[in-house]
Design an enzyme around this catalytic site. Structure first.
Site, PDB file in Angstrom:
ATOM      1  N   ASP A 159      27.227 -38.090  42.767  1.00  0.00           N
ATOM      2  CA  ASP A 159      25.995 -38.468  43.457  1.00  0.00           C
ATOM      3  C   ASP A 159      25.523 -39.861  43.066  1.00  0.00           C
ATOM      4  O   ASP A 159      24.539 -40.352  43.620  1.00  0.00           O
ATOM      5  CB  ASP A 159      24.890 -37.440  43.176  1.00  0.00           C
ATOM      6  CG  ASP A 159      24.660 -36.508  44.349  1.00  0.00           C
ATOM      7  OD1 ASP A 159      25.500 -36.499  45.269  1.00  0.00           O
ATOM      8  OD2 ASP A 159      23.640 -35.797  44.356  1.00  0.00           O
ATOM      9  N   ASP A 215      19.082 -23.004  40.834  1.00  0.00           N
ATOM     10  CA  ASP A 215      20.080 -22.016  40.423  1.00  0.00           C
ATOM     11  C   ASP A 215      19.473 -20.620  40.320  1.00  0.00           C
ATOM     12  O   ASP A 215      20.019 -19.651  40.854  1.00  0.00           O
ATOM     13  CB  ASP A 215      20.721 -22.429  39.094  1.00  0.00           C
ATOM     14  CG  ASP A 215      19.700 -22.951  38.083  1.00  0.00           C
ATOM     15  OD1 ASP A 215      18.486 -22.787  38.310  1.00  0.00           O
ATOM     16  OD2 ASP A 215      20.118 -23.524  37.064  1.00  0.00           O
TER      17      ASP A 215
END
Length: 702
Positions: free
Chosen positions: A140, A450
């Site tokens: 990223d 998550d």
């Protein structure tokens, strides 16, 4: 026996020796009930001094009681899993599923490419058929330096993988392996000693080339001509504004992709998804979803493993361990993901910043497993692809169809996948008006994506498994400064559990200065439930901590960081959540640095706390530390001057509370007044905290 009379691929055992824990829980529950009775029956009358402080204490204690009940219910029935990999090999070796491994990085400065490729190489070297293994690196940061490092790793893997398999190397992370072994250790095997030295030299050469490029800050023209992928960076001017970059560095579908011994290599793919300023990129969750889509066109492994870029594989058999759960004939079809513990390689003896989370990993996650399964914790997790893609349990096909041999590869050549198909799948606009981040993939809208994703998967009817093998599956890099640790925990903290802690570490101290008692007198029998709950909780916590490999000083460090995190990390995390919900702030994601300078590393190894930077978190810590110091000194002064011992009778618990907080904050005082190096608390923080603490004391006294 499992289904069809076959032996199961794993077994489950309940934890032993829980009688002591249950006696502790029951006796503490009785003490808690008596404390509640005391608070209700001794509530000051309306208008009486200290009424609201008393009510605040009671509300804080009610929050702690709720938290205690949740923790006790989780810990009541922990279970432990054991796998039988030999049975897996006997029954399914020829039909093992494809496994796609996702490694995520976001910044080449604080997540060095040499560290990233060590993780990549460690997972490429799994003890698993290489033609069924595919590794994807999501960058990223969109860095040509990271791409260059992965390109170097692709070449080195042709030597590293056969070396690992030939000599059964553990761990299969080059840096970790070479740092813990020497050629002298293999004197009884001259061939291995010779190959060890050769591979070590080649690794050091590769590492030096990558670090030289990092020092230059760019790729040389000579190197950029070695691979067509570098042409992509001719169009990149900003890592936050660039086209999608997809490069298949090793195509496992190509029969020519072999190592130096002619054995197949795993597929290796570099991906940097498209970034544009006007699009929300959703941090790691967005990167994961792009990887899910891209991998579905290249390899489409039925199982997905994701790891952070610093979390290298420490156990080459982890894939087979996970498959023992997924492929079990009796219960495998119910399992959506298998979560391994998050462990670290750089923990000091007394774990200064409480990074190891030993009790959490050994007891609490095992407790979650005994209560329906753990949640997803963001790394070291094997997922069933279809559960991540939004399928409800029961909608998947038969086991024979879902766990089939991964021969059905997409029949597109590498160039077409790189230039068209996968670029479209990783574009900014692909998710527009879709269910990605809502019903499909990793969830958006929360920094603890998550946990949210794991809960969503559970709500679809799936189960999860927690597996903690004797040899740790993954090892990462823990924070080496106070600020790094607090910032890391800030990302995980959105609940209001900071409020009762902030109350308890400030208001009783202020009330002590003001002469307001908030706890029973020592001459009253009501002090007994308070004394029992405090002493039994501390004793059990200490015993449990030492049982799982900790030390007495390590336990004390754990208590200190518990207070530090709840008064700073959790406070800022909760505040940002409220501001975001009100529309005054946007989500932000601070990456924890994986690099420490020489002085920081030395202080960390010496277990000396490093502050250094100026931060509002340090202002809060220092203010609370000074406030409790002033209150403790004031309480001792009152006690000495009180000839009839009335102060001791009325304020003993408050003085003890202040005293404990003073001892907890000893490293803060050292950083404020005695430390002279760069790790000391900055002067700006000292002045601010002195002013705030003095103001609080002045208000209390006058």
């Amino acid at each position: 026996m499992g289904r069809d009379g076959q032996l199961p691929l794993f077994e489950t055992k309940a934890a032993k020796g829980r009688i002591l824990f249950r006696l502790y829980a029951v006796s503490t529950f009785v003490g808690i009930c008596l404390i509640c009775v005391y608070r209700l029956t001794h509530l000051p009358e309306a208008g009486e001094v200290g009424r609201w402080a008393w009510i605040g204490c009671f509300l804080s204690e009610l929050w702690y009681i709720l938290y205690w009940f949740v923790i006790m219910s989780v810990r009541w029935n922990p279970i432990y899993r054991y796998t039988f990999k030999d049975r897996l090999t006997q029954r399914y070796e020829k039909v093992l599923p494809g496994v796609d491994i996702f490694v995520c990085t976001a910044n080449p400065i604080i997540e060095p490419p040499t560290m990233v490729i060590n993780t990549v190489l460690s997972v490429m070297a799994y003890d698993y058929p290489p033609e069924k293994l595919s590794v994807y690196l999501s960058d990223d940061g969109g860095s040509s330096l990271t791409f260059y490092a992965v390109l170097e790793a692709a070449q080195f893997s042709k030597l590293w993988l056969p070396f690992c398999k030939k000599f059964q190397v553990e761990p299969r992370c080059p840096e970790a392996y070479f740092s813990c072994t020497t050629p002298e250790a293999h004197n009884d095997d001259p061939l291995m000693a010779e190959e060890w030295s050769t591979i070590k030299k080649l690794y050091e050469d590769m590492k030096n080339r990558i670090e030289s490029a990092m020092n230059l800050g760019q790729i040389s023209e000579e190197v950029s001509k070695q691979h067509k992928g570098f042409e992509e960076w001719d169009l990149v001017s900003d890592p936050r504004n660039h086209q999608a970059i997809v490069q298949i560095l090793i195509d496992g579908r190509d029969g020519k992709a072999v190592d130096v011994e002619g054995q197949s290599l795993p597929t290796l793919v570099y991906l940097s998804r498209e970034k544009r300023p006007k699009y929300q990129h959703n941090f790691k969750a967005g990167a994961m979803n792009a990887l899910i889509r891209v991998s579905s066109r290249i390899s489409k492994g039925e199982i997905i493993l994701n790891v952070d870029c610093d979390m290298y594989s420490n156990n080459s058999e982890s894939v087979r361990d996970a498959l023992c759960f997924f492929m079990d004939e009796e219960a495998g079809h119910e399992i959506a993901f298998v979560q391994f513990p998050q462990c670290f390689s750089n923990i000091t003896k007394n774990d200064l910043y409480a990074n190891s989370l030993n009790v959490c990993m050994e007891v609490e996650l095992a407790g979650f497993d005994g209560n329906g399964g753990p949640s997803y914790i963001g790394t070291g997790c094997f997922h069933r692809r279809e559960s991540l893609c939004g399928k409800k349990y029961g909608e998947q096909g038969k086991k024979e169809e879902t766990m089939r041999n991964n021969n059905e590869r997409i029949e597109e050549n590498a160039s077409m996948l790189e230039e068209a198909t996968c670029k479209a799948l990783s574009s900014c606009s692909y998710e527009d008006y879709s269910q990605w981040g809502k019903e499909m993939g990793v969830m958006y809208g929360c920094l603890v994506e998550d946990t949210l994703t794991g809960l969503r998967v559970h709500c679809r009817g799936w189960r999860s498994i927690y597996f903690n093998p004797e040899r740790k599956a993954f090892l990462g890099v823990a924070p080496t400064t106070v600020l790094q640790s607090l910032i890391q925990h800030k990302r995980w903290s959105e609940a209001p559990n900071c409020l009762p802690t902030l109350y308890y570490v400030s208001i009783p101290s202020i009330c002590l200065l003001k002469g307001i008692s908030l706890f029973p007198k020592t001459s009253s029998l009501w002090i007994l439930p308070f004394a029992h709950v405090i002493s039994s909780s501390c004793a059990y916590s200490l015993g449990e901590f030492i049982w799982f490999g900790g030390t007495l000083l390590g336990w004390w460090n754990d208590q200190r960081m518990w207070v530090f995190k709840r008064t700073t990390s959790h406070f800022f995390g909760f505040s940002e959540t409220i501001l975001k919900q009100l529309g005054f702030a946007r989500s932000s994601f601070a990456i924890t640095s994986k690099v420490a300078d020489e002085e920081e590393s030395k202080k960390f190894e010496e277990e000396s706390m490093v502050f250094g930077a100026s931060s509002p978190m340090f202002t809060i810590l220092a203010t609370l530390a000074l406030l409790n110091l002033f209150a403790f000194v004031g309480g001792i002064r009152k006690m000495i001057m009180d000839a009839e011992a009335r102060v001791l009778d009325s304020f003993l618990l408050q003085i003890l509370l202040c005293g404990v907080l003073v001892f907890i904050n000893l490293p803060v005082y050292r950083g404020l007044f005695f430390q002279k190096d760069t790790g000391r608390v900055p002067n700006s923080v000292i002045y601010q905290s002195l002013a705030l603490a003095s103001l609080a004391c002045a208000v209390a006294l006058y």
